[in-house]
Design a protein around this motif. Structure first.
Motif, PDB file in Angstrom:
ATOM      1  N   LEU A  54       0.834  -1.203   0.000  1.00 24.82           N
ATOM      2  CA  LEU A  54       0.000   0.000   0.000  1.00 24.82           C
ATOM      3  C   LEU A  54       0.872   1.259   0.000  1.00 24.82           C
ATOM      4  O   LEU A  54       1.875   1.333   0.717  1.00 24.82           O
ATOM      5  N   PRO A  55       0.504   2.280  -0.780  1.00 20.94           N
ATOM      6  CA  PRO A  55       1.262   3.533  -0.766  1.00 20.94           C
ATOM      7  C   PRO A  55       1.049   4.281   0.543  1.00 20.94           C
ATOM      8  O   PRO A  55      -0.071   4.314   1.078  1.00 20.94           O
ATOM      9  N   MET A  91       6.665   6.292  -1.684  1.00 23.17           N
ATOM     10  CA  MET A  91       6.969   4.989  -1.087  1.00 23.17           C
ATOM     11  C   MET A  91       5.714   4.209  -0.744  1.00 23.17           C
ATOM     12  O   MET A  91       4.682   4.768  -0.377  1.00 23.17           O
ATOM     13  N   THR A  92       5.839   2.896  -0.822  1.00 20.58           N
ATOM     14  CA  THR A  92       4.868   2.001  -0.206  1.00 20.58           C
ATOM     15  C   THR A  92       5.274   1.767   1.248  1.00 20.58           C
ATOM     16  O   THR A  92       6.371   2.168   1.681  1.00 20.58           O
ATOM     17  N   VAL A  93       4.397   1.093   1.990  1.00 13.79           N
ATOM     18  CA  VAL A  93       4.744   0.747   3.375  1.00 13.79           C
ATOM     19  C   VAL A  93       5.992  -0.121   3.403  1.00 13.79           C
ATOM     20  O   VAL A  93       6.891   0.070   4.235  1.00 13.79           O
ATOM     21  N   THR A 118       2.437  10.108   9.857  1.00 16.52           N
ATOM     22  CA  THR A 118       1.231  10.022  10.678  1.00 16.52           C
ATOM     23  C   THR A 118       1.300   8.778  11.560  1.00 16.52           C
ATOM     24  O   THR A 118       2.043   7.835  11.264  1.00 16.52           O
ATOM     25  N   PRO A 119       0.518   8.754  12.638  1.00 19.26           N
ATOM     26  CA  PRO A 119       0.524   7.558  13.493  1.00 19.26           C
ATOM     27  C   PRO A 119       0.152   6.296  12.733  1.00 19.26           C
ATOM     28  O   PRO A 119       0.707   5.217  12.997  1.00 19.26           O
ATOM     29  N   GLU A 120      -0.782   6.409  11.794  1.00 19.21           N
ATOM     30  CA  GLU A 120      -1.199   5.237  11.033  1.00 19.21           C
ATOM     31  C   GLU A 120      -0.061   4.711  10.160  1.00 19.21           C
ATOM     32  O   GLU A 120       0.085   3.494   9.993  1.00 19.21           O
ATOM     33  N   MET A 121       0.748   5.612   9.598  1.00 17.14           N
ATOM     34  CA  MET A 121       1.918   5.180   8.823  1.00 17.14           C
ATOM     35  C   MET A 121       2.910   4.453   9.720  1.00 17.14           C
ATOM     36  O   MET A 121       3.464   3.407   9.355  1.00 17.14           O
TER      37      MET A 121
END
Length: 463
Positions: A54-55, A91-93, A118-121
């Motif tokens: 996922l990006p 970037m992707t994860v 971000t926290p989710e990233m």
């Protein structure tokens, strides 16, 4: 939007971003309790494969909790720094993980991207990392904060001295404080959880700690971990408040369960800043977090507990705290079942917070009904020391007799520093040396019996 991955000839479909994030998490009892965990190990690996592709930009366009419903989401979105994110935008994860582990990702670069993460990233990339990956990246990150001393430098392990007492007895707390000082603890903060949480008790405890600190010119800060509204009132009454404490979580509803809003935190921050009690810095907040807090309040919005936990660090980051710590095993086995889950969660929490630029420490702890013991805590203690944790918490005998849980003992902090070649905060180390408790040349604490004799004689606490 659905996401999918094929593994061993089987196609796995995840209905949305929350689902793939939850299924990618290492197994933990809290996610199973909430019905969010992967059904088996194969599905968990498939979710990680899907997540890795996922990006990172997807996390900016697809909120796990809607912007209109949650002020923490609004805080995350409104404070995001596009310029800091620019080097990561393509970037992707999975590519982000590779970049974090590369030699090019040095301390300066990691600090430069923090406002764009971000926290989710952070949570997403942590889910596809091994424990050693979390340690390797965390070790490179330096988040320095200051009040009366300097915390967070590489090679420094600070400590919170936690002298809790079941009846808030001032003499008992003073004796426990002396015990911690003998082991070189207390440079992060001397922090008391009051048994009776009100303004009068908080003020009495703060007056005692401030007298001790000022009489012996200890370059540290004190804190009574009362509710933030009590601390605001103590400030209004002229009390000696160094740090404002509050437990926080990663959703608006969970924070409301703690009786706190972002506006109240802002009011407290401004009130503490107005006192100007810091001598070398103005980081005045102290926050505590823990995986499972949002789930226990039915305030997780279907988001896995580790991701909700990471969102709490965005709240902390907004107020430039001196200290933040996860109480990693304190909430109980309903959320982190055993030593393995506690160790993994502690490393995740530390990594995600530091990646976001938050000065992260840890209460290496467990409750007595968890499938964990002190050997598990020793392992996490040394892993966090290696990872560059900002501070650890120590209590008398590793047994908090007021909160009724197991943590680290004061001598465990000393042992971690000794084994890993770490030092106290520099100003505190100088004070310890002046008091005859520490030898800076060899970076070694004196043996407690000798230290006790010297300090007790100096302050007149002989029996």
């Amino acid at each position: 939007m659905a996401y999918s991955a094929t593994l061993a000839g089987q196609r796995f479909v995840f209905r949305d971003l929350k689902h793939v994030m939850a299924c990618a998490s290492p197994l933990r009892s809290g996610d199973a309790l909430a019905g969010l965990a992967a059904s088996n190990a194969t599905e968990r690996v498939a979710a990680r494969l899907a997540l890795a592709d996922l990006p990172l930009g997807l996390f900016l366009s697809e909120s796990l909790i809607p912007y209109e419903q949650d002020d923490v989401t609004r805080l995350i979105v409104d404070t995001h720094d596009p310029k800091a994110f620019a080097p990561l935008a393509s970037m992707t994860v999975g590519a982000f993980r590779d970049r974090l582990l590369s030699h090019d990702a040095d301390t300066v670069w990691l600090a430069s991207i923090a406002p764009g993460v971000t926290p989710e990233m952070a949570a997403a990339v942590s889910k596809i990392m091994r424990n050693q990956d979390l340690i390797a990246v965390s070790r490179k990150i330096e988040v320095v904060t200051r009040f009366r001393n300097t915390i967070g430098q590489k090679g420094v392990l600070a400590s919170r001295l936690q002298p809790n007492h079941p009846t808030d007895d001032l003499k008992g707390i003073a004796i426990s404080t002396l015990d911690g000082l003998l082991y070189g603890c207390g440079d992060a903060v001397i922090g008391i959880n009051p048994a009776t949480d009100n303004v009068e008790t908080g003020r009495a405890l703060l007056d005692m700690l401030d007298t001790l600190r000022s009489d012996y010119d200890i370059p540290t800060q004190s804190c009574v971990l009362t509710h933030v509204t009590n601390t605001i009132e103590i400030i209004n009454r002229g009390g000696p408040v160094d740090l404002v404490f509050q437990s926080i979580a990663g959703t608006q509803k969970a924070n409301e369960g703690f009786g706190v809003t972002l506006d109240i935190l802002s009011e407290a921050h401004d009130a503490a800043q107005s006192l100007r009690r810091g001598t070398i810095g103005d980081n005045v907040m102290y926050f505590e977090t823990g995986q499972g807090a949002a789930l226990s309040a039915d305030a997780h919005h279907g988001v896995d507990q580790q991701t909700v936990e990471a969102r709490a660090y965005a709240v902390a980051r907004a107020y430039r705290p001196l200290l933040v710590n996860t109480v990693v095993g304190f909430i109980g086995p309903e959320y982190l079942y055993d030593g393995k889950q506690i160790i993994r969660a502690g490393l995740e929490d530390h990594f995600c917070a530091k990646l976001l630029g938050v000065p992260m420490g840890c209460d290496v702890c467990y409750t007595n009904h968890a499938e964990a013991d002190q050997d598990d805590m020793d392992a996490l203690m040394l892993l966090l020391g290696t990872a560059g944790a900002t501070f650890l918490i120590g209590v008398p005998g590793a047994d908090d007799v007021m909160l009724n849980y197991q943590s680290l003992a004061f001598n465990d902090i000393l042992t971690t520093r000794s084994l890993l070649g770490l030092k106290p905060a520099p100003e505190f180390a100088q004070w310890l040396e002046r008091m005859g408790l520490y030898d800076q040349a060899s970076a070694r604490a004196l043996t407690p019996p000798l230290a006790q004799t010297r300090l007790a004689t100096m302050i007149g606490w002989q029996s």
